[in-house]
Design a protein around this motif. Structure first.
Motif, PDB file in Angstrom:
ATOM      1  N   ARG A   4       0.838  -1.234   0.013  1.00 12.30           N
ATOM      2  CA  ARG A   4       0.333   0.249  -0.039  1.00 12.30           C
ATOM      3  C   ARG A   4       0.570   1.270  -0.254  1.00 12.30           C
ATOM      4  O   ARG A   4       1.899   1.409   0.401  1.00 12.30           O
ATOM      5  CB  ARG A   4      -1.342   0.115   0.891  1.00 12.30           C
ATOM      6  CG  ARG A   4      -1.928  -1.146   1.237  1.00 12.30           C
ATOM      7  CD  ARG A   4      -2.947  -1.359   2.544  1.00 12.30           C
ATOM      8  NE  ARG A   4      -3.266  -0.580   3.227  1.00 12.30           N
ATOM      9  CZ  ARG A   4      -3.167  -0.630   4.674  1.00 12.30           C
ATOM     10  NH1 ARG A   4      -3.453  -2.472   4.946  1.00 12.30           N
ATOM     11  NH2 ARG A   4      -3.301  -0.147   5.788  1.00 12.30           N
ATOM     12  N   SER A   7      -0.944   7.858   1.634  1.00 11.78           N
ATOM     13  CA  SER A   7      -2.048   8.536   1.580  1.00 11.78           C
ATOM     14  C   SER A   7      -1.649  10.072   0.892  1.00 11.78           C
ATOM     15  O   SER A   7      -3.095  11.086   0.788  1.00 11.78           O
ATOM     16  CB  SER A   7      -3.058   8.574   2.795  1.00 11.78           C
ATOM     17  OG  SER A   7      -3.015   7.420   3.503  1.00 11.78           O
ATOM     18  N   THR A  18      -0.457   3.204   9.906  1.00  9.95           N
ATOM     19  CA  THR A  18      -1.365   3.682   9.780  1.00  9.95           C
ATOM     20  C   THR A  18      -2.379   4.753  11.020  1.00  9.95           C
ATOM     21  O   THR A  18      -1.866   4.474  12.110  1.00  9.95           O
ATOM     22  CB  THR A  18      -3.429   2.433   9.735  1.00  9.95           C
ATOM     23  OG1 THR A  18      -2.729   2.053   8.809  1.00  9.95           O
ATOM     24  CG2 THR A  18      -4.156   2.795   9.772  1.00  9.95           C
ATOM     25  N   LEU A  33       0.750  -0.788  10.458  1.00  5.96           N
ATOM     26  CA  LEU A  33      -0.904  -0.731   9.325  1.00  5.96           C
ATOM     27  C   LEU A  33      -1.866  -1.745   9.600  1.00  5.96           C
ATOM     28  O   LEU A  33      -1.864  -2.518   9.760  1.00  5.96           O
ATOM     29  CB  LEU A  33      -0.270  -1.507   7.458  1.00  5.96           C
ATOM     30  CG  LEU A  33       0.569  -0.879   7.169  1.00  5.96           C
ATOM     31  CD1 LEU A  33       1.068  -2.028   5.685  1.00  5.96           C
ATOM     32  CD2 LEU A  33       0.077   0.215   6.321  1.00  5.96           C
ATOM     33  N   ARG A  35      -5.658  -3.035   8.651  1.00  8.95           N
ATOM     34  CA  ARG A  35      -6.979  -3.425   7.431  1.00  8.95           C
ATOM     35  C   ARG A  35      -6.962  -1.932   6.482  1.00  8.95           C
ATOM     36  O   ARG A  35      -6.889  -1.056   6.714  1.00  8.95           O
ATOM     37  CB  ARG A  35      -8.478  -3.549   7.909  1.00  8.95           C
ATOM     38  CG  ARG A  35      -8.536  -4.470   8.851  1.00  8.95           C
ATOM     39  CD  ARG A  35      -9.972  -4.959   8.906  1.00  8.95           C
ATOM     40  NE  ARG A  35     -10.572  -4.000   8.491  1.00  8.95           N
ATOM     41  CZ  ARG A  35     -11.841  -3.657   9.603  1.00  8.95           C
ATOM     42  NH1 ARG A  35     -12.716  -4.624   9.420  1.00  8.95           N
ATOM     43  NH2 ARG A  35     -12.605  -3.075   8.792  1.00  8.95           N
ATOM     44  N   ALA A  36      -6.854  -3.278   4.616  1.00  7.60           N
ATOM     45  CA  ALA A  36      -6.435  -1.834   3.949  1.00  7.60           C
ATOM     46  C   ALA A  36      -8.665  -2.088   4.141  1.00  7.60           C
ATOM     47  O   ALA A  36      -9.541  -2.590   4.157  1.00  7.60           O
ATOM     48  CB  ALA A  36      -6.033  -2.869   2.435  1.00  7.60           C
ATOM     49  N   ASP A  43      -3.365   5.481   5.606  1.00  6.39           N
ATOM     50  CA  ASP A  43      -1.528   5.312   5.798  1.00  6.39           C
ATOM     51  C   ASP A  43      -0.565   5.689   5.420  1.00  6.39           C
ATOM     52  O   ASP A  43      -1.352   6.867   4.901  1.00  6.39           O
ATOM     53  CB  ASP A  43      -1.495   3.731   4.019  1.00  6.39           C
ATOM     54  CG  ASP A  43      -2.606   2.788   4.592  1.00  6.39           C
ATOM     55  OD1 ASP A  43      -3.503   2.874   5.966  1.00  6.39           O
ATOM     56  OD2 ASP A  43      -3.007   2.166   3.525  1.00  6.39           O
TER      57      ASP A  43
END
Length: 68
Positions: A4, A7, A18, A33, A35-36, A43
Protein backbone atom coordinates in the motif's frame (compact mmCIF):
# COMPACT_ATOMS: atom_id res chain seq x y z
CA UNK A 1 3.79 -6.76 -6.08
CA UNK A 2 3.96 -3.44 -4.34
CA UNK A 3 2.36 -2.80 -0.93
CA UNK A 4 0.00 0.00 0.00
CA UNK A 5 1.08 3.55 -0.71
CA UNK A 6 1.22 6.57 1.56
CA UNK A 7 -2.06 8.53 1.66
CA UNK A 8 -0.32 11.92 1.38
CA UNK A 9 -0.97 13.58 -1.97
CA UNK A 10 2.00 13.29 -4.30
CA UNK A 11 3.79 10.68 -2.18
CA UNK A 12 4.55 7.38 -3.90
CA UNK A 13 6.39 5.71 -1.01
CA UNK A 14 5.21 2.49 0.56
CA UNK A 15 3.06 2.87 3.67
CA UNK A 16 4.43 1.56 6.98
CA UNK A 17 1.85 2.85 9.48
CA UNK A 18 -1.83 3.73 9.78
CA UNK A 19 -3.12 6.93 11.34
CA UNK A 20 -6.62 7.33 12.78
CA UNK A 21 -8.26 10.27 14.55
CA UNK A 22 -10.70 10.59 17.43
CA UNK A 23 -11.97 14.13 17.02
CA UNK A 24 -14.14 14.04 20.15
CA UNK A 25 -11.21 13.20 22.42
CA UNK A 26 -8.67 15.19 20.36
CA UNK A 27 -6.44 12.17 19.85
CA UNK A 28 -4.54 10.70 16.93
CA UNK A 29 -3.48 7.06 16.98
CA UNK A 30 -0.50 5.88 14.96
CA UNK A 31 0.13 2.16 14.65
CA UNK A 32 1.13 -0.65 12.34
CA UNK A 33 -0.70 -0.90 9.02
CA UNK A 34 -4.35 -1.53 9.66
CA UNK A 35 -6.94 -3.21 7.47
CA UNK A 36 -6.96 -1.98 3.91
CA UNK A 37 -10.00 -0.03 2.79
CA UNK A 38 -10.93 1.62 6.09
CA UNK A 39 -12.27 5.04 5.00
CA UNK A 40 -11.40 6.58 8.38
CA UNK A 41 -7.74 5.56 8.36
CA UNK A 42 -4.77 7.12 6.60
CA UNK A 43 -1.72 5.08 5.62
CA UNK A 44 1.62 6.88 5.99
CA UNK A 45 5.15 6.18 4.77
CA UNK A 46 8.10 6.31 7.16
CA UNK A 47 8.94 9.92 6.25
CA UNK A 48 5.41 11.20 6.87
CA UNK A 49 5.15 9.12 10.06
CA UNK A 50 8.24 10.85 11.43
CA UNK A 51 6.96 14.32 10.48
CA UNK A 52 3.46 13.80 11.86
CA UNK A 53 2.03 16.81 13.64
CA UNK A 54 -1.39 17.34 15.17
CA UNK A 55 -3.29 20.46 16.27
CA UNK A 56 -2.26 22.09 19.55
CA UNK A 57 -3.96 20.40 22.48
CA UNK A 58 -4.18 17.03 20.74
CA UNK A 59 -2.46 13.85 21.95
CA UNK A 60 -0.69 11.33 19.70
CA UNK A 61 -0.84 7.70 20.81
CA UNK A 62 1.94 5.68 19.18
CA UNK A 63 1.99 1.89 19.13
CA UNK A 64 5.15 0.42 20.73
CA UNK A 65 6.13 -1.17 17.40
CA UNK A 66 6.55 2.35 15.96
CA UNK A 67 8.43 3.93 18.86
CA UNK A 68 9.49 7.36 17.62
Amino acid sequence: MRGRLCSKIGCAREAVATLTYDYGDRMAALGPLGRAGDPHAHDLCAAHTERLSVPQGWVVLTHDALAR
